[in-house]
Design a protein around this motif. Structure first.
Motif, PDB file in Angstrom:
ATOM      1  N   GLU A   2     -23.623  -0.563  67.691  1.00 19.49           N
ATOM      2  CA  GLU A   2     -24.205  -1.729  67.025  1.00 19.49           C
ATOM      3  C   GLU A   2     -24.831  -2.613  68.097  1.00 19.49           C
ATOM      4  O   GLU A   2     -24.366  -2.645  69.225  1.00 19.49           O
ATOM      5  N   VAL A   3     -25.866  -3.340  67.727  1.00 22.75           N
ATOM      6  CA  VAL A   3     -26.484  -4.301  68.643  1.00 22.75           C
ATOM      7  C   VAL A   3     -26.404  -5.676  67.992  1.00 22.75           C
ATOM      8  O   VAL A   3     -26.824  -5.853  66.855  1.00 22.75           O
ATOM      9  N   ALA A   4     -25.840  -6.626  68.723  1.00 18.33           N
ATOM     10  CA  ALA A   4     -25.746  -8.009  68.257  1.00 18.33           C
ATOM     11  C   ALA A   4     -26.689  -8.839  69.123  1.00 18.33           C
ATOM     12  O   ALA A   4     -26.336  -9.234  70.234  1.00 18.33           O
ATOM     13  N   ALA A   5     -27.902  -9.065  68.624  1.00 21.84           N
ATOM     14  CA  ALA A   5     -28.919  -9.760  69.407  1.00 21.84           C
ATOM     15  C   ALA A   5     -29.151 -11.195  68.956  1.00 21.84           C
ATOM     16  O   ALA A   5     -29.698 -11.992  69.705  1.00 21.84           O
ATOM     17  N   SER A   6     -28.748 -11.535  67.743  1.00 21.25           N
ATOM     18  CA  SER A   6     -28.928 -12.917  67.280  1.00 21.25           C
ATOM     19  C   SER A   6     -27.704 -13.744  67.673  1.00 21.25           C
ATOM     20  O   SER A   6     -26.615 -13.195  67.897  1.00 21.25           O
ATOM     21  N   LEU A   7     -27.865 -15.049  67.737  1.00 22.67           N
ATOM     22  CA  LEU A   7     -26.741 -15.930  68.062  1.00 22.67           C
ATOM     23  C   LEU A   7     -25.603 -15.722  67.071  1.00 22.67           C
ATOM     24  O   LEU A   7     -24.439 -15.617  67.464  1.00 22.67           O
ATOM     25  N   ARG A   8     -25.930 -15.635  65.817  1.00 24.38           N
ATOM     26  CA  ARG A   8     -24.892 -15.446  64.787  1.00 24.38           C
ATOM     27  C   ARG A   8     -24.135 -14.129  64.980  1.00 24.38           C
ATOM     28  O   ARG A   8     -22.911 -14.089  64.924  1.00 24.38           O
ATOM     29  N   ALA A   9     -24.861 -13.050  65.230  1.00 19.82           N
ATOM     30  CA  ALA A   9     -24.224 -11.743  65.417  1.00 19.82           C
ATOM     31  C   ALA A   9     -23.378 -11.719  66.689  1.00 19.82           C
ATOM     32  O   ALA A   9     -22.280 -11.156  66.702  1.00 19.82           O
ATOM     33  N   ARG A  10     -23.864 -12.338  67.773  1.00 17.23           N
ATOM     34  CA  ARG A  10     -23.094 -12.387  69.017  1.00 17.23           C
ATOM     35  C   ARG A  10     -21.838 -13.217  68.840  1.00 17.23           C
ATOM     36  O   ARG A  10     -20.780 -12.866  69.360  1.00 17.23           O
ATOM     37  N   THR A  11     -21.942 -14.329  68.129  1.00 16.75           N
ATOM     38  CA  THR A  11     -20.790 -15.194  67.909  1.00 16.75           C
ATOM     39  C   THR A  11     -19.716 -14.466  67.108  1.00 16.75           C
ATOM     40  O   THR A  11     -18.537 -14.575  67.389  1.00 16.75           O
ATOM     41  N   ARG A  12     -20.135 -13.712  66.105  1.00 21.00           N
ATOM     42  CA  ARG A  12     -19.178 -12.972  65.278  1.00 21.00           C
ATOM     43  C   ARG A  12     -18.590 -11.786  66.037  1.00 21.00           C
ATOM     44  O   ARG A  12     -17.386 -11.563  65.998  1.00 21.00           O
ATOM     45  N   GLY A  13     -19.429 -11.012  66.716  1.00 17.35           N
ATOM     46  CA  GLY A  13     -18.937  -9.882  67.507  1.00 17.35           C
ATOM     47  C   GLY A  13     -17.980  -9.005  66.725  1.00 17.35           C
ATOM     48  O   GLY A  13     -18.298  -8.516  65.645  1.00 17.35           O
ATOM     49  N   LEU A  14     -16.777  -8.825  67.263  1.00 12.64           N
ATOM     50  CA  LEU A  14     -15.761  -7.995  66.622  1.00 12.64           C
ATOM     51  C   LEU A  14     -14.706  -8.815  65.884  1.00 12.64           C
ATOM     52  O   LEU A  14     -13.719  -8.266  65.423  1.00 12.64           O
ATOM     53  N   LEU A  15     -14.915 -10.118  65.754  1.00 13.12           N
ATOM     54  CA  LEU A  15     -13.931 -10.968  65.089  1.00 13.12           C
ATOM     55  C   LEU A  15     -13.723 -10.546  63.640  1.00 13.12           C
ATOM     56  O   LEU A  15     -14.673 -10.239  62.927  1.00 13.12           O
ATOM     57  N   GLY A  16     -12.477 -10.518  63.237  1.00  7.90           N
ATOM     58  CA  GLY A  16     -12.128 -10.201  61.856  1.00  7.90           C
ATOM     59  C   GLY A  16     -12.050  -8.718  61.555  1.00  7.90           C
ATOM     60  O   GLY A  16     -11.693  -8.328  60.463  1.00  7.90           O
ATOM     61  N   ARG A  17     -12.364  -7.878  62.512  1.00  9.78           N
ATOM     62  CA  ARG A  17     -12.315  -6.427  62.284  1.00  9.78           C
ATOM     63  C   ARG A  17     -10.960  -5.865  62.682  1.00  9.78           C
ATOM     64  O   ARG A  17     -10.262  -6.415  63.522  1.00  9.78           O
ATOM     65  N   GLU A  18     -10.644  -4.732  62.114  1.00 11.75           N
ATOM     66  CA  GLU A  18      -9.399  -4.029  62.449  1.00 11.75           C
ATOM     67  C   GLU A  18      -9.621  -3.046  63.597  1.00 11.75           C
ATOM     68  O   GLU A  18      -8.677  -2.559  64.188  1.00 11.75           O
ATOM     69  N   GLY A  19     -10.872  -2.730  63.886  1.00 10.95           N
ATOM     70  CA  GLY A  19     -11.208  -1.783  64.938  1.00 10.95           C
ATOM     71  C   GLY A  19     -12.700  -1.534  64.923  1.00 10.95           C
ATOM     72  O   GLY A  19     -13.437  -2.155  64.158  1.00 10.95           O
ATOM     73  N   ILE A  20     -13.155  -0.607  65.760  1.00 16.16           N
ATOM     74  CA  ILE A  20     -14.572  -0.249  65.799  1.00 16.16           C
ATOM     75  C   ILE A  20     -14.699   1.203  66.237  1.00 16.16           C
ATOM     76  O   ILE A  20     -13.996   1.654  67.137  1.00 16.16           O
ATOM     77  N   ASP A  21     -15.563   1.922  65.571  1.00 16.04           N
ATOM     78  CA  ASP A  21     -15.947   3.264  66.009  1.00 16.04           C
ATOM     79  C   ASP A  21     -17.176   3.095  66.882  1.00 16.04           C
ATOM     80  O   ASP A  21     -18.181   2.552  66.441  1.00 16.04           O
ATOM     81  N   GLY A  22     -17.102   3.527  68.119  1.00  9.78           N
ATOM     82  CA  GLY A  22     -18.231   3.345  69.021  1.00  9.78           C
ATOM     83  C   GLY A  22     -18.122   2.028  69.761  1.00  9.78           C
ATOM     84  O   GLY A  22     -17.058   1.668  70.249  1.00  9.78           O
ATOM     85  N   ALA A  23     -19.225   1.293  69.821  1.00  9.70           N
ATOM     86  CA  ALA A  23     -19.268   0.065  70.609  1.00  9.70           C
ATOM     87  C   ALA A  23     -20.256  -0.913  70.001  1.00  9.70           C
ATOM     88  O   ALA A  23     -21.052  -0.560  69.140  1.00  9.70           O
TER      89      ALA A  23
END
Length: 95
Positions: A2-23
């Protein structure tokens, strides 16, 4: 990846998730935190040309120090980067 390029997406990042497949790639970014995270993560600080400056494992509830030469940060579940062979001085290929 996943790519988090917006301020909103970067701020959220992995917060609230139980895990991630990949990066997830945070760009632009030079530091991260793991407050309110539910799992430990590997963090790779990357230069402008995606060279690995440092790799760290961070448990939940931590604040990472900024890496002033970093322009991107790659996050994955703890242990993933060791499994991928990602080390300081290496280069990450995107795409």
């Amino acid at each position: 990846m996943e790519v988090a390029a917006s301020l909103r997406a970067r701020t959220r990042g992995l917060l609230g998730r139980e895990g991630i497949d990949g990066a997830i790639l945070l760009t632009p970014a030079n530091s991260v935190h793991t407050f309110r995270m539910r799992f430990p993560i590997d963090v790779a600080y990357l230069s402008r040309d995606f060279r690995v400056l440092a790799v760290r494992t961070m448990p939940p509830g931590r604040l990472g120090l900024p890496r002033f030469r970093a322009r991107h940060v790659l996050e994955a579940e703890a242990g993933a980067m060791r499994e991928w062979g990602l080390v300081r001085g290496g280069r990450v290929r995107i795409g």
